[in-house]
Design an enzyme around this catalytic site. Sequence first.
Site, mmCIF file in Angstrom:
data_model
loop_
_atom_site.group_PDB
_atom_site.id
_atom_site.type_symbol
_atom_site.label_atom_id
_atom_site.label_comp_id
_atom_site.label_asym_id
_atom_site.label_seq_id
_atom_site.Cartn_x
_atom_site.Cartn_y
_atom_site.Cartn_z
ATOM 1 N N CYS A 48 -0.121 15.924 -7.597
ATOM 2 C CA CYS A 48 -1.219 16.054 -6.634
ATOM 3 C C CYS A 48 -1.244 17.431 -5.966
ATOM 4 C CB CYS A 48 -1.136 14.969 -5.574
ATOM 5 S SG CYS A 48 -1.057 13.324 -6.270
ATOM 6 N N HIS A 101 -4.705 16.450 1.119
ATOM 7 C CA HIS A 101 -4.713 15.635 -0.100
ATOM 8 C C HIS A 101 -5.180 14.229 0.261
ATOM 9 C CE1 HIS A 101 -3.770 13.666 -3.733
ATOM 10 N NE2 HIS A 101 -2.676 13.066 -3.287
ATOM 11 N N ASN A 128 -7.519 8.395 -4.690
ATOM 12 C CA ASN A 128 -6.619 9.526 -4.934
ATOM 13 C C ASN A 128 -6.874 10.053 -6.346
ATOM 14 O OD1 ASN A 128 -4.456 11.214 -5.454
ATOM 15 N ND2 ASN A 128 -2.906 9.814 -4.663
HETATM 16 O O1 UT7 Z 1 -0.600 11.154 -4.377
HETATM 17 C C1 UT7 Z 1 0.771 11.230 -4.090
HETATM 18 C C2 UT7 Z 1 1.015 10.721 -2.777
HETATM 19 N N1 UT7 Z 1 0.790 9.292 -2.723
HETATM 20 C C3 UT7 Z 1 0.935 8.720 -1.580
HETATM 21 O O2 UT7 Z 1 1.204 9.434 -0.646
HETATM 22 C C4 UT7 Z 1 0.850 7.235 -1.444
HETATM 23 C C5 UT7 Z 1 1.821 6.816 -0.385
HETATM 24 N N2 UT7 Z 1 1.929 5.390 -0.136
HETATM 25 C C6 UT7 Z 1 0.903 4.654 0.360
HETATM 26 O O3 UT7 Z 1 -0.201 5.115 0.500
HETATM 27 C C7 UT7 Z 1 1.220 3.252 0.810
HETATM 28 O O4 UT7 Z 1 2.612 3.068 0.830
HETATM 29 C C8 UT7 Z 1 0.573 2.156 -0.090
HETATM 30 C C9 UT7 Z 1 -0.915 2.113 0.124
HETATM 31 C C10 UT7 Z 1 0.895 2.403 -1.550
HETATM 32 C C11 UT7 Z 1 1.128 0.782 0.297
HETATM 33 O O5 UT7 Z 1 0.908 0.544 1.672
HETATM 34 P P1 UT7 Z 1 2.094 -0.003 2.599
HETATM 35 O O6 UT7 Z 1 1.520 -0.237 3.912
HETATM 36 O O7 UT7 Z 1 3.223 0.984 2.468
HETATM 37 O O8 UT7 Z 1 2.412 -1.384 1.914
HETATM 38 P P2 UT7 Z 1 3.770 -1.887 1.271
HETATM 39 O O9 UT7 Z 1 4.004 -1.198 -0.030
HETATM 40 O O10 UT7 Z 1 4.829 -1.807 2.286
HETATM 41 O O11 UT7 Z 1 3.400 -3.394 1.006
HETATM 42 C C12 UT7 Z 1 3.092 -4.293 2.059
HETATM 43 C C13 UT7 Z 1 2.693 -5.614 1.455
HETATM 44 C C14 UT7 Z 1 3.632 -6.100 0.358
HETATM 45 O O12 UT7 Z 1 3.740 -7.494 0.473
HETATM 46 P P3 UT7 Z 1 5.064 -8.143 1.124
HETATM 47 O O13 UT7 Z 1 6.199 -7.627 0.304
HETATM 48 O O14 UT7 Z 1 5.072 -7.647 2.538
HETATM 49 O O15 UT7 Z 1 4.800 -9.598 0.974
HETATM 50 C C15 UT7 Z 1 2.887 -5.775 -0.899
HETATM 51 O O16 UT7 Z 1 3.209 -6.624 -1.956
HETATM 52 O O17 UT7 Z 1 1.401 -5.485 0.842
HETATM 53 C C16 UT7 Z 1 1.452 -5.975 -0.483
HETATM 54 N N3 UT7 Z 1 0.506 -5.252 -1.295
HETATM 55 C C17 UT7 Z 1 -0.768 -5.637 -1.456
HETATM 56 N N4 UT7 Z 1 -1.463 -6.660 -0.965
HETATM 57 C C18 UT7 Z 1 -2.757 -6.770 -1.323
HETATM 58 C C19 UT7 Z 1 0.715 -4.100 -1.979
HETATM 59 N N5 UT7 Z 1 -0.419 -3.730 -2.601
HETATM 60 C C20 UT7 Z 1 -1.352 -4.671 -2.292
HETATM 61 C C21 UT7 Z 1 -2.701 -4.833 -2.617
HETATM 62 N N6 UT7 Z 1 -3.367 -5.881 -2.113
HETATM 63 N N7 UT7 Z 1 -3.362 -3.950 -3.417
#
Ligand code: UT7
Length: 346
Positions: free
Chosen positions: A133, A273, A303
């Site tokens: 990215c 970004h 993204n």
């Molecule tokens: O381009 C390079 C740079 N990229 C980035 O900077 C991306 C960085 N990361 C992020 O943007 C975020 O971490 C995400 C959007 C990927 C995830 O958000 P989060 O708030 O960090 O969620 P998490 O990974 O901690 O997941 C929270 C919960 C999980 O469920 P449990 O384990 O708490 O039951 C996930 O399974 O949300 C769940 N989850 C979803 N639920 C519904 C993860 N993806 C989804 C989804 N829909 N699409």
Amino acid sequence: MKSSQKSLSFINPRAKHNFQGRTCSIAGVGSYVPERVLTNQDLEKMVETSDEWITTRTGIKERRLAAPGETTSDMGAEAARRALADAGVAPEDLDLIIVATVTPDMPFPSTACLIQAKLGARRAAAFDIEAACSGFVYGLEIGQQFVMSRTYDTVLVVGAEKLSSIVDWTDRNTCVLFGDGAGAAVLRNRDGAHGLLTVCMGADGGKGSLLQVPAGGSAMPASEETVKRRLHYIRMEGRETFKNAVQAMCAAAEEALRRCRADISQVACIIPHQANRRIIDAVAARLKAKPDQVYVNLDRYGNTSAASVAIALDEAARSGRIQRGDLALLTVFGGGFTWGSALLEW
Ligand code: UT7
């Protein structure tokens, strides 16, 4: 009075070198996104997710997907044609084409060579770079070095991605985040003007495994086994990536401002970004930027990796969010990990 006109007390770090008035500026920009829209509602039918989760956790509402058979080089070439038209530069006048991508059409020839052929840029040398990215900002730095050293006069930098080709459409953790598209900029000498004031780049290869496509290279060539184990798709440790992104994008932005002795209040438009709205908001808050200084389009495109800030820069310029004389600040983060920033006078 525009914010960047409050004071012209910022300095051009290149002034201390003897470039004899030579500066590198962005002479034209262009972008292209494919027509097909994939909405959060569409994704609800594909994986266990909801519009509400995607919107609140990421800020993304929809993303664009390349048409069947449409390649990264097709999208990159179209963005490049638009940037060339904006700059008033003919393809034959290009000396060099740099393409940043993690989704090349194929391992080789490079996507830059394929774009060179599509443009008919006969005189141009061409190569790809891979900084995920952060690739477009890395490309700006490489391009400007060639211009400032008088090696080349006219350099095309393209960020282009067909991320839909490496997204695991069964993995809700990642498939809701990414989209396809391309952006481009033409770099040229502009005597006496400021142009690109400074570009910063950084990397931490020790954290590479937090965001990667594990297979398909020499470490793990494609095999029946790698396909079965879905190792050709993007894998990301979301939370760790998030934390590193906020920290690195802030540090990179601050470094660019520090080098130019500029203050965030002088910047007319911050182009971060476009990965996650919460990352953008956290970066803006830490930089003490006002919300109206920050350009956001990830609600429409998600993204797009190396294309992300390139598309946003084109949109910001075209819509009048950046005007001649304004300071614009790009700050990026991606796989590698890599990061970077660019402060430019439009
Ligand atoms: O381009 C390079 C740079 N990229 C980035 O900077 C991306 C960085 N990361 C992020 O943007 C975020 O971490 C995400 C959007 C990927 C995830 O958000 P989060 O708030 O960090 O969620 P998490 O990974 O901690 O997941 C929270 C919960 C999980 O469920 P449990 O384990 O708490 O039951 C996930 O399974 O949300 C769940 N989850 C979803 N639920 C519904 C993860 N993806 C989804 C989804 N829909 N699409």
